[in-house]
Design an enzyme around this catalytic site. Structure first.
Site, PDB file in Angstrom:
ATOM      1  N   HIS A 144       0.835  -1.202   0.000  1.00  0.00           N
ATOM      2  CA  HIS A 144       0.000   0.000   0.000  1.00  0.00           C
ATOM      3  C   HIS A 144       0.869   1.251   0.000  1.00  0.00           C
ATOM      4  O   HIS A 144       2.096   1.175   0.007  1.00  0.00           O
ATOM      5  CB  HIS A 144      -0.971  -0.016   1.194  1.00  0.00           C
ATOM      6  N   CYS A 195       3.353  -4.621   6.550  1.00  0.00           N
ATOM      7  CA  CYS A 195       3.104  -4.511   5.108  1.00  0.00           C
ATOM      8  C   CYS A 195       4.323  -3.919   4.409  1.00  0.00           C
ATOM      9  O   CYS A 195       5.289  -3.531   5.048  1.00  0.00           O
ATOM     10  CB  CYS A 195       1.895  -3.602   4.858  1.00  0.00           C
TER      11      CYS A 195
END
Length: 169
Positions: free
Chosen positions: A128, A140
């Site tokens: 992201h 992430c």
């Protein structure tokens, strides 16, 4: 490795001959991923989906799905829907996918601990947008908005995220 793999290196994320600066989990990489440990899991992860905010950008690929106001991600290790996309109202612990900030305007979903989640092994390893350069994630991989959009437009169903054992930076 295949030409369309995303490969984490000490200098960034390599994709189709280019290197994109990125950030990873605040505690680095691990082969023993656990819920809430802030680490990016080592391994080969398939890209299994793409989500985007249609109110903030055009569809980045024909297979991308829109994020709606009620879309959530379950991170409750005791919930039946652990590590799955769910819809509000949802009583168990979750993360909102439609955020006020732009971090989740575009999400590439990996198959980390999915679709058959092992409790406490960690949920939702996404690719992201980052908050800012150098600011770590909860596990992430994050990139600048423009770079994330470039990658999203070029990945295929065969694209994999490769996080090698030597990823610690």
């Amino acid at each position: 490795m295949r030409p369309d793999d995303l490969v984490l290196t000490p200098r960034g994320l390599r994709f189709q001959g280019r290197l994109y600066p990125c950030t990873i989990g605040k505690t680095g990489c691990t082969a023993r991923k656990r819920e809430g440990d802030g680490a990016t899991p080592i391994g080969v992860h398939r890209i299994v989906g793409m989500l985007y905010r249609p109110d903030r950008m055009a569809r980045p690929a024909d297979w991308a799905l829109p994020i709606g106001p009620r879309d959530l991600w379950s991170d409750d290790v005791e919930a039946e829907d652990y590590n799955m996309m769910v819809r509000a109202p949802y009583a168990a612990s979750h993360e909102r996918l439609r955020r006020a900030d732009p971090l989740y305007d575009l999400i590439l979903l990996t198959d980390w601990n999915w679709p058959y989640a092992v409790k406490r092994r960690g949920s939702a390893i996404f690719i992201h947008q980052y908050r800012r350069a150098g600011f770590p994630t909860e596990g992430c991989i994050a990139l600048a908005r423009a770079n994330l959009r470039k990658i999203a437009a070029r990945i295929t169903f065969e694209t994999r995220l490769i996080v090698p054992e030597a990823c610690a930076r």
